[in-house]
Design a protein around this motif. Structure first.
Motif, PDB file in Angstrom:
ATOM      1  N   ARG A 128       0.835  -1.195   0.000  1.00 46.82           N
ATOM      2  CA  ARG A 128       0.000   0.000   0.000  1.00 46.82           C
ATOM      3  C   ARG A 128       0.873   1.249   0.000  1.00 46.82           C
ATOM      4  NH1 ARG A 128      -4.505   0.281   4.509  1.00 46.82           N
ATOM      5  NH2 ARG A 128      -5.385  -1.232   3.051  1.00 46.82           N
ATOM      6  N   PRO A 129       0.537   2.230  -0.831  1.00 42.80           N
ATOM      7  CA  PRO A 129       1.329   3.465  -0.821  1.00 42.80           C
ATOM      8  C   PRO A 129       1.285   4.129   0.544  1.00 42.80           C
ATOM      9  CG  PRO A 129      -0.208   3.410  -2.669  1.00 42.80           C
ATOM     10  CD  PRO A 129      -0.564   2.278  -1.776  1.00 42.80           C
ATOM     11  N   GLY A 130       2.312   4.881   0.870  1.00 40.24           N
ATOM     12  CA  GLY A 130       2.327   5.574   2.142  1.00 40.24           C
ATOM     13  C   GLY A 130       2.623   7.042   1.962  1.00 40.24           C
ATOM     14  N   GLY A 131       2.196   7.846   2.924  1.00 37.90           N
ATOM     15  CA  GLY A 131       2.486   9.269   2.922  1.00 37.90           C
ATOM     16  C   GLY A 131       2.009   9.972   1.668  1.00 37.90           C
ATOM     17  N   GLY A 132       2.941  10.729   1.081  1.00 43.78           N
ATOM     18  CA  GLY A 132       2.610  11.476  -0.122  1.00 43.78           C
ATOM     19  C   GLY A 132       2.195  10.596  -1.278  1.00 43.78           C
ATOM     20  N   ASP A 133       2.694   9.344  -1.301  1.00 47.19           N
ATOM     21  CA  ASP A 133       2.299   8.419  -2.359  1.00 47.19           C
ATOM     22  C   ASP A 133       0.811   8.112  -2.288  1.00 47.19           C
ATOM     23  OD1 ASP A 133       4.871   8.310  -3.287  1.00 47.19           O
ATOM     24  OD2 ASP A 133       5.383   6.476  -2.201  1.00 47.19           O
ATOM     25  N   THR A 134       0.286   7.964  -1.075  1.00 49.30           N
ATOM     26  CA  THR A 134      -1.149   7.718  -0.905  1.00 49.30           C
ATOM     27  C   THR A 134      -1.947   8.902  -1.414  1.00 49.30           C
ATOM     28  OG1 THR A 134      -0.743   6.339   1.040  1.00 49.30           O
ATOM     29  CG2 THR A 134      -2.958   7.237   0.781  1.00 49.30           C
ATOM     30  N   ARG A 135      -1.519  10.094  -1.062  1.00 46.77           N
ATOM     31  CA  ARG A 135      -2.231  11.290  -1.516  1.00 46.77           C
ATOM     32  C   ARG A 135      -2.220  11.384  -3.038  1.00 46.77           C
ATOM     33  NH1 ARG A 135      -1.914  16.725  -2.716  1.00 46.77           N
ATOM     34  NH2 ARG A 135      -3.440  18.046  -1.619  1.00 46.77           N
TER      35      ARG A 135
END
Length: 208
Positions: A21-28
Motif C-alpha cells: 500500500r502506498p504511504g504518505g505522499g504516495d497515498t495522496r
C-alpha cells in the motif's frame, strides 16, 4: 455539465490493487490520480469515496485523512489555486444585484496572489485533456449551479452557469494564458467595472 452517474457498473466490491500500500505522499498522489479518473467517468454524484479508494488501492478512510471528504478531494483534483466553492460562498451574502462585483473581486485577488500560473496550467490542460475538461464541467455544474445560481437565479440555472463560466474562465484565459494587453495588466477596479455588468446579467438578469 457532464452526467456520468450510473454510466458504469458499480465496482464498489472490486478487489483492491495487490501489493504494498502506498504511504504518505504516495497515498495522496494515488488518491488524486484515482479521483480524476473516477470523477471524469462517473461524475461527482456517481463517484463514491469507496470507489475512488478502491481505484487507488487504499483504505477509504485515507480520503478523510488526506482531504477531509469527497468535496475537498474533488477541489484538490481540479488543482485550482483556491477552493472556488469557498470563494463563491463568501461572495453570496449581500445585495444579489452586486454579486458579480463581489465574485470578480475575490477571484482576481486569488488569481493574482498566485501569479495566475496554476490557473493557466489548468486552462491549458482543459484544451487537450478530456479528464480535465470533464472535471471542469462537473465544477461548473456543482459549484455554480448548486451553490450559487440555485440561490439567486430567477430561472434556467444550468444555462446561466454555462454563461457565467464562459465569462469567468474566458477572463482567466485572456489575462493569464494569452496575457493580452491591456487586460493582462489592468487593475482590478477597471476589470470589475467592465466585466461585472455582463456577469451579473448572466447570474440574475433577463435572458433571451
Amino acid at each position: 455539465m457532464s452526467n456520468y452517474a450510473g454510466a458504469l457498473p458499480d465496482d464498489s466490491s472490486a478487489p483492491r490493487r495487490r501489493g504494498r500500500r502506498p504511504g504518505g505522499g504516495d497515498t495522496r498522489a494515488a488518491l488524486l490520480d484515482a479521483a480524476r479518473t473516477v470523477f471524469a467517468e462517473r461524475g461527482y454524484d456517481g463517484a463514491t469515496v469507496r470507489v475512488i479508494a478502491d481505484r487507488a488501492g487504499v483504505d477509504p478512510a485515507m480520503v478523510n485523512h488526506w482531504f477531509g471528504g469527497k468535496e475537498p478531494l474533488f477541489v484538490a483534483a481540479l488543482d485550482l489555486p483556491a477552493d472556488p466553492g469557498m470563494i463563491l460562498g463568501e461572495a453570496l451574502p449581500g445585495d444579489p444585484e452586486q454579486l458579480a462585483e463581489r465574485i470578480i473581486a475575490r477571484i482576481l485577488r486569488v488569481w493574482d496572489e498566485t501569479g495566475g500560473a496554476q490557473l493557466a496550467t489548468l486552462l491549458q490542460s482543459i484544451a487537450s485533456h478530456e479528464v480535465a475538461a470533464s472535471l471542469l464541467r462537473e465544477f461548473i455544474g456543482r459549484v455554480l449551479v448548486g451553490k450559487v445560481l440555485s440561490k439567486v437565479a430567477p430561472d434556467r440555472p444550468e444555462l446561466r452557469a454555462s454563461l457565467a463560466g464562459s465569462q469567468m474562465f474566458g477572463l482567466a484565459f485572456v489575462r493569464y494564458v494569452l496575457k493580452v494587453e491591456p487586460l493582462a495588466s489592468a487593475d482590478h477596479a477597471t476589470i470589475i467595472a467592465a466585466v461585472a455588468p455582463n456577469l451579473q446579467r448572466y447570474l440574475t438578469g433577463p435572458l433571451p
